[in-house]
Design a protein around this motif. Structure first.
Motif, PDB file in Angstrom:
ATOM      1  N   ASP A 164      -3.338   2.859  13.197  1.00  0.00           N
ATOM      2  CA  ASP A 164      -4.347   2.530  12.193  1.00  0.00           C
ATOM      3  C   ASP A 164      -4.851   1.106  12.388  1.00  0.00           C
ATOM      4  OD1 ASP A 164      -6.021   2.809  10.008  1.00  0.00           O
ATOM      5  OD2 ASP A 164      -4.523   1.974   8.638  1.00  0.00           O
ATOM      6  N   ASP A 231      -5.840  -3.914   8.194  1.00  0.00           N
ATOM      7  CA  ASP A 231      -4.662  -3.113   7.836  1.00  0.00           C
ATOM      8  C   ASP A 231      -3.531  -3.909   7.177  1.00  0.00           C
ATOM      9  OD1 ASP A 231      -3.542  -0.612   7.544  1.00  0.00           O
ATOM     10  OD2 ASP A 231      -2.523  -0.639   9.491  1.00  0.00           O
ATOM     11  N   HIS A 255      -6.368  -1.334   3.250  1.00  0.00           N
ATOM     12  CA  HIS A 255      -6.286  -0.226   2.294  1.00  0.00           C
ATOM     13  C   HIS A 255      -4.978  -0.231   1.515  1.00  0.00           C
ATOM     14  CE1 HIS A 255      -3.540   2.535   4.673  1.00  0.00           C
ATOM     15  NE2 HIS A 255      -3.769   1.543   5.503  1.00  0.00           N
ATOM     16  N   HIS A 256      -4.175  -1.292   1.676  1.00  0.00           N
ATOM     17  CA  HIS A 256      -2.917  -1.358   0.926  1.00  0.00           C
ATOM     18  C   HIS A 256      -3.165  -1.969  -0.455  1.00  0.00           C
ATOM     19  CE1 HIS A 256      -1.542  -1.091   5.119  1.00  0.00           C
ATOM     20  NE2 HIS A 256      -0.639  -0.305   4.584  1.00  0.00           N
ATOM     21  N   ALA A 278      -7.125   1.919   7.136  1.00  0.00           N
ATOM     22  CA  ALA A 278      -8.064   0.874   7.523  1.00  0.00           C
ATOM     23  C   ALA A 278      -9.099   1.469   8.474  1.00  0.00           C
ATOM     24  CB  ALA A 278      -7.318  -0.274   8.193  1.00  0.00           C
ATOM     25  N   ASP A 310      -2.092   7.605   9.406  1.00  0.00           N
ATOM     26  CA  ASP A 310      -1.893   7.198   8.015  1.00  0.00           C
ATOM     27  C   ASP A 310      -1.996   8.357   7.029  1.00  0.00           C
ATOM     28  OD1 ASP A 310      -1.476   4.651   8.906  1.00  0.00           O
ATOM     29  OD2 ASP A 310      -2.735   3.703   7.389  1.00  0.00           O
TER      30      ASP A 310
HETATM   31 MN   LIG Z   1      -2.800   1.543   7.650  1.00  0.00          MN
END
Ligand SMILES: [Mn+2]
Length: 465
Positions: A164, A231, A255-256, A278, A310
Motif C-alpha cells: 500500500d 500511508d 488513511h489511518h 493510501a 489493505d
Molecule cells: Mn495502508
C-alpha cells in the motif's frame, strides 16, 4: 481539528452553520443546549425524546457530516448520552464515559449508556458509502499547485514499507512526472513484503533512478523541495523520520485514523480514515491532478496491489469507491493475475505460516492467539493472522513474534471485535480490523497482557456487542 486547516472567514461560516444545525436539532427534541468549549456542547432532554433519537439512529450525525461535505471540510460529531440513573452526578458520569467510548472508537458516532448497557449508533458502517469525491478533487488541485512550485519531490512511506505504501508512493511519483517534475521514492533497502514488486519495477525500463537512498536525499534538499508522506501520519512510523526535520514543505496522504502523534508542520494533509488504503486515495487524486494521467501498467499494478493488501482482496474496509478505484486501475492496464502473483509465498514461509496456525489457541470468545516460530517476519505473522480468520468461529486473531528484545503482535478481526482498541492497550494501534503492536517485554509477559487486554475489552464492550 477540521477548522484549524481553513482560513478565518470560512471558519466563522462553518462554525455558525454547525451551531445552526445543532440548535435546530436541540429544539426538535426540546433540549436545553449549551456550548461549553470551542467544539463541545452539553444538552439535557427528556427520556421520551431519547427514543426518537434512537429510532432515527441519531441522524444528526449524518447532518453534521453532510454540512461539512458541502463546505469541503471533514466535520464529524461524536455524542455520549447517559440515561437511567438515579441522580444527575451518575448521569453525567454515564454521558462522559459514553463520549470517551465514542471518541475512542473513531468518533462520528453516538454512544448511549443506559444503566449498565451500552448502545452504539452511526459511525463507520455507512460512512464508507457516504463519502463524496469533492475532497479528493480539492486535494488534487492543491497538491498540483504545490508540486508545480517544487524543485524536487521526495516520497516516503512508513517503516517496513508494504504494497500500500509503495503503491501510493509510485502513484504520487507518476503525478509528479506528469507535471514535469523530478521525483524520487526514498528507500534504502527493500523488505520481504515488497521485494517482488521492487524487483519487477527495477527491471522495467524507465525506473532505474526511481528509488533513492536517504543519505543521498540530504545533499539534494533545497528550500523548494517537497516531501510527500504516504500511508502514515505518525513521525515515529516513518521510514526516515530525520528527513522530516530537513524539509519544510510536507504533504501527508494517509488513511489511518489520526493518532496523538502527527507531522505537525505539514502544509497539506489528506487524512481519510474511511478509505480502504493510501493507494485508493492516490488513485482518486490521479484522476483529478492532471487532465489525463499517463499511468503505466506497472504503476497501476502497484496501486492495485496496495488496495488488495489493505482490503484483503476487497473483503475488508471496501466501499463503492474502492471498486471504482480498482476499475480505473484495471482500465490503465493493471493485470489482476500479476497482482495475485505478487502475493505468492515461497514454501519456507508457507510452512512457518502453517505452523503458526497449527499452534493457535482458540479462546471461548472466538479469539485465536498464536505464538510464531522465531524464523517468521512481520509479513508472515500478518498473513498467519489473516489465515486464522478463515477458521469457522474465529472472530479475531493475534499472532505474536519474538524479534530481538521486542515482541511484535499482528491483530486481525472479521469486524465484530475491534482489534485496534485491544492492541492500543499494549501501546499499539491501527484499525478496527487490522492492528499491530510492538512491545519491549518478554513473550510470557506480553502474552499475559494481551489476554488481559482482551478480557478488559469484552468487559468494556458489554453484552450488547
Ligand atoms: Mn495502508
Amino acid at each position: 481539528e477540521a477548522l484549524m486547516s481553513v482560513e478565518d472567514v470560512k471558519r466563522a461560516v462553518i462554525s455558525s452553520e454547525i451551531e445552526k444545525k445543532l440548535s435546530e436539532w436541540a429544539s426538535s427534541i426540546k433540549a436545553f443546549l449549551k456550548k461549553y468549549d470551542d467544539d463541545k456542547y452539553f444538552a439535557i432532554f427528556k427520556e421520551g425524546e431519547l427514543k426518537k433519537l434512537e429510532e432515527n439512529r441519531f441522524d444528526i450525525l449524518d447532518k453534521i457530516r453532510e454540512t461539512g461535505e458541502e463546505m469541503k471540510v471533514l466535520l464529524t460529531l461524536s455524542i455520549g448520552v447517559g440515561a437511567e440513573a438515579d441522580d444527575f452526578l451518575t448521569l453525567n458520569e454515564y454521558a462522559s464515559s459514553a463520549l470517551d467510548l465514542a471518541l475512542g472508537r473513531g468518533g462520528d458516532q453516538a454512544v448511549l449508556k443506559r444503566g449498565d448497557k451500552i448502545y452504539f449508533y452511526g459511525g463507520r458502517t455507512q460512512a464508507v458509502e457516504k463519502r463524496t469525491r469533492v475532497k479528493a478533487r480539492v486535494i488534487a488541485h492543491a497538491l498540483r499547485e504545490l508540486i508545480k512550485e517544487s524543485s524536487t519531490i521526495f516520497i516516503m512511506g512508513h517503516n517496513f514499507m508494504d504494497f500500500d505504501s509503495l503503491g501510493a508512493a509510485i502513484g504520487m511519483y507518476r503525478a509528479c512526472a506528469d507535471l514535469g517534475k523530478k521525483a524520487y521514492i526514498i528507500l534504502d533497502k527493500s523488505n520481504v513484503a515488497i521485494d517482488e514488486l521492487v524487483k519487477k519495477i527495477k527491471a522495467t525500463d524507465g525506473y532505474q533512478d526511481l528509488f533513492i537512498k536517504s543519505l543521498e536525499v540530504k545533499n539534494m534538499i533545497d528550500e523548494n523541495s517537497l516531501l510527500i508522506v504516504v500511508d502514515t501520519h505518525r513521525p515515529s512510523y516513518l521510514s526516515y523520520p530525520e528527513i522530516v526535520e530537513l524539509i519544510d514543505r510536507i504533504v501527508v496522504i494517509d488513511h489511518h485514523r489520526r493518532g496523538k502523534e502527527f507531522i505537525d508542520k505539514a502544509l497539506l494533509v489528506y487524512l481519510e480514515p474511511y478509505a480502504s488504503s493510501a493507494s485508493e486515495l492516490v488513485t482518486e487524486i490521479l484522476q483529478y491532478i492532471v487532465e489525463k494521467i499517463n499511468l503505466k501498467p506497472i504503476e497501476a499494478e502497484a496501486l492495485l496491489a496496495g488496495i488488495a493488501v489493505d482490503t484483503k482482496n476487497f473483503t475488508f474496509r471496501t466501499g463503492s469507491r474502492t471498486f471504482e478505484a480498482a476499475s480505473f486501475l484495471r482500465k490503465k492496464g493493471a493485470d489482476t493475475t500479476s497482482v495475485k502473483q505478487l502475493f505468492q509465498n515461497d514454501l519456507a514461509s508457507y510452512i512457518i505460516k502453517a505452523t503458526i496456525v497449527k499452534n493457535a489457541e482458540i479462546l471461548d470468545n472466538g479469539i485465536a492467539i498464536a505464538i510464531s516460530p522465531p524464523a517468521a517476519n512481520n509479513l508472515i505473522i500478518a498473513q498467519a493472522a489473516d489465515e486464522l480468520l478463515t477458521i469457522k468461529g474465529v472472530k479475531a486473531s493475534f499472532v505474536l513474534l519474538q524479534r530481538g528484545e521486542d515482541v511484535a503482535i499482528s491483530g486481525r478481526s472479521m469486524g465484530d471485535v475491534n482489534v485496534q482498541i485491544i492492541l492500543e492497550k499494549l501501546g499499539g494501534g491501527g484499525h478496527l480490523t487490522v492492528a499491530g503492536a510492538q512491545v519491549k517485554k518478554p513473550m510470557e509477559e506480553v502474552l499475559n497482557e494481551l489476554k488481559q487486554a482482551i478480557k478488559e475489552y469484552f468487559e468494556e464492550e458489554g453484552e450488547d456487542r
